[in-house]
Write an enzyme that holds these catalytic residues in place. Structure first.
Site, PDB file in Angstrom:
ATOM      1  CG  HIS A  53      -1.731  -1.077   1.517  1.00 22.09           C
ATOM      2  ND1 HIS A  53      -1.288  -2.227   2.143  1.00 22.09           N
ATOM      3  CD2 HIS A  53      -3.032  -1.284   1.224  1.00 22.09           C
ATOM      4  CE1 HIS A  53      -2.294  -3.081   2.235  1.00 22.09           C
ATOM      5  NE2 HIS A  53      -3.354  -2.538   1.692  1.00 22.09           N
ATOM      6  CG  MET A  87      -1.016  -5.874  -6.427  1.00 20.32           C
ATOM      7  SD  MET A  87      -1.136  -5.266  -4.726  1.00 20.32           S
ATOM      8  CE  MET A  87      -1.480  -6.785  -3.858  1.00 20.32           C
ATOM      9  CD  GLU A 180      -8.319  -8.209  -1.096  1.00 24.71           C
ATOM     10  OE1 GLU A 180      -7.349  -7.582  -1.553  1.00 24.71           O
ATOM     11  OE2 GLU A 180      -8.293  -8.796   0.002  1.00 24.71           O
ATOM     12  CG  ASP A 244      -5.060 -10.913  -1.550  1.00 32.26           C
ATOM     13  OD1 ASP A 244      -5.558  -9.961  -0.925  1.00 32.26           O
ATOM     14  OD2 ASP A 244      -4.113 -10.785  -2.356  1.00 32.26           O
ATOM     15  CG  ASP A 254      -9.860 -10.993   6.972  1.00 31.07           C
ATOM     16  OD1 ASP A 254      -9.463  -9.936   6.452  1.00 31.07           O
ATOM     17  OD2 ASP A 254      -9.573 -12.126   6.551  1.00 31.07           O
ATOM     18  CG  ASP A 256      -6.134 -11.836   6.770  1.00 31.74           C
ATOM     19  OD1 ASP A 256      -6.043 -10.636   7.103  1.00 31.74           O
ATOM     20  OD2 ASP A 256      -6.919 -12.236   5.899  1.00 31.74           O
TER      21      ASP A 256
HETATM   22  C1  DIG Z   1      -6.983  -7.068   2.926  1.00 29.06           C
HETATM   23  O1  DIG Z   1      -7.332  -8.380   2.615  1.00 29.06           O
HETATM   24  C2  DIG Z   1      -6.522  -6.333   1.701  1.00 29.06           C
HETATM   25  C3  DIG Z   1      -5.473  -5.334   2.036  1.00 29.06           C
HETATM   26  O2  DIG Z   1      -4.515  -6.017   2.808  1.00 29.06           O
HETATM   27  C4  DIG Z   1      -4.917  -4.979   0.701  1.00 29.06           C
HETATM   28  O3  DIG Z   1      -5.499  -3.797   0.284  1.00 29.06           O
HETATM   29  C5  DIG Z   1      -5.339  -6.095  -0.218  1.00 29.06           C
HETATM   30  C6  DIG Z   1      -4.187  -6.512  -1.075  1.00 29.06           C
HETATM   31  O4  DIG Z   1      -3.995  -7.866  -1.105  1.00 29.06           O
HETATM   32  N1  DIG Z   1      -5.895  -7.116   0.677  1.00 29.06           N
HETATM   33 MN    MN Z   2      -8.215 -10.765   4.733  1.00 30.13          MN
HETATM   34 MN    MN Z   3      -6.409  -9.330   0.838  1.00 29.85          MN
END
Ligand code: DIG
Ligand code: MN
Ligand code: MN
Length: 386
Positions: A53, A87, A180, A244, A254, A256
């Site tokens: 970012h 990216m 996304e 992702d 979430d 992750d």
């Molecule tokens: C969250 O899942 C989002 C942010 O981390 C980012 O903007 C994007 C990029 O993979 N995934």
């Molecule tokens: Mn996520």
């Molecule tokens: Mn993401």
């Protein structure tokens, strides 16, 4: 064994390895790493690329002099390590200015500021050669629908993406935009919540050819959806521009998690799909180590994402080479060709003949499928006993 090669195209965001471990209920637990330190770790674990970012790299309050130094330092560590930047994306969710959304804020000044910030972040990404630009609308949503028209929000989102597509053309950046989706968190409900809704939205854009999706495993799982089905639909539409990879318990916040940390079978079908169709994009791990991890464990987390993908890739190859599995698949998909004269490309002659065809419905119902046998074989393949 299971070591990454550049052609595997494994990438991580600066924000993943660099996550110092804060969460809504606790402060940071790890030292903050510099972008250079993060890139050095990524090179150590065999990653091909790093994403960011805007404010992962250049703090929002950095002076122009600080900005230039950060960019110079980052370019050097990339050159030294050979890590690339496939990216880039914009942080349109951390600053208080975006508390009620960015592109979909009710405040026209915030909507304009979000576009301003995104254009400058696109410039930054282009400076490092990024060719995919992700839009995750983390704040694009509501807690109460009393205060915002869902139609206005969609219109404003569309106006912003249309404007930025024009900027992409005007600047000659040749970005592929990837939306996304996520159903909620941090907003009570987020607009464009799933891959399906994002694909529908893309069709309404002025430059829909320029816009695809960046599906995330955890986000579709939050909605209880089958992620491989979501990416299959995106792929079929020619819109799987990025991905992702992580993991998640169904129906949780979430999480992750490290790729394949939770649902091994779903991770297997994701990897099998990507490899079977020849997906050539980044294998991006938008995942985070546990808050309980120290730096060494964060490195193990990153290696684990890569190793798990490569192990499942090998399992997919074994699936495709397994004669018993392939024998069952041939049995399941058998076709004597007798129906081909009636279906496919429509004609009124075909339709008339098909309507008159004498089907034996009861006989059709007698045929079962050996899915139990097949699924057990997949389980045993994944458990390493075949
Ligand atoms: C969250 O899942 C989002 C942010 O981390 C980012 O903007 C994007 C990029 O993979 N995934
Ligand atoms: Mn996520
Ligand atoms: Mn993401």
């Amino acid at each position: 064994m299971y070591n990454a090669k550049p052609e595997d195209k494994f990438t991580f965001g600066l924000w993943t390895i660099g996550n110092p471990g804060a969460d809504p209920f606790g402060t940071t637990v790890r030292e903050r790493l510099t972008p250079s330190q993060i890139v050095e770790i990524l090179a150590e674990v065999g990653a091909w690329g790093v994403n960011f970012h805007d404010n992962d790299l250049v703090p929002i309050d950095a002076t122009p002099v600080e900005r230039d130094q950060i960019i110079t330092d980052f370019k050097k560590v990339l050159a030294d390590s050979g890590i690339v930047v496939p990216m880039a994306t914009t942080n349109l969710f951390s600053d208080p200015a975006f508390r009620d959304g960015a592109f979909t804020s009710n405040d026209p000044k915030v909507r304009a500021y979000a576009i301003h910030k995104t254009m400058r972040a696109m410039d930054l990404g282009a400076e490092f050669g990024a060719k995919v630009y992700v839009f995750w609308g983390g704040r694009e949503g509501t807690e109460t629908d009393a205060g915002k028209s869902a139609l206005d929000a969609g219109k404003w989102f569309r106006e912003a993406i249309n404007y930025l597509c024009e900027y992409n053309i005007d600047q000659g950046y040749d970005y592929k935009f990837a939306l996304e989706p996520k159903p909620n968190e941090p907003r009570g409900d987020i607009y464009l919540p799933t891959v399906g809704s994002a694909l529908g939205f893309i069709a309404t854009l002025d430059h829909s050819d320029m816009v695809g999706v960046n599906p995330e495993v955890a986000h579709e799982h939050m909605s209880g959806l089958n992620f491989m089905h979501a990416i299959a639909q995106a792929w079929d539409a020619g819109k799987l521009f990025h991905i992702d990879l992580n993991d998640q318990k169904i129906g949780r916040y979430d999480q992750d998690f490290r790729f394949a940390a939770e649902s091994i079978k779903q991770a297997f079908y994701i990897v099998k799909f990507l490899e079977d169709v020849g997906y050539d994009g980044s294998r991006h791990f938008d995942a985070h180590a546990y808050r309980s991890s120290d730096l060494e464990d964060v490195k193990a987390f990153a290696s684990g994402c890569i190793r798990s993908y490569l192990i499942l890739k090998e399992k997919a190859e074994k699936f495709n080479a397994d004669s018993e599995i392939q024998g069952l698949l041939a049995e399941i998909t058998t076709d004597d060709g007798s129906m081909s004269q009636y279906v496919g490309q429509y004609s009124s002659e075909k339709a008339a003949a098909l309507k008159d065809y004498g089907f034996d419905r009861v006989e059709l119902g007698r045929r079962g499928q050996p899915y139990e046998r097949l699924d057990q074989l997949v389980f045993e393949l994944l458990m390493g006993v075949r």
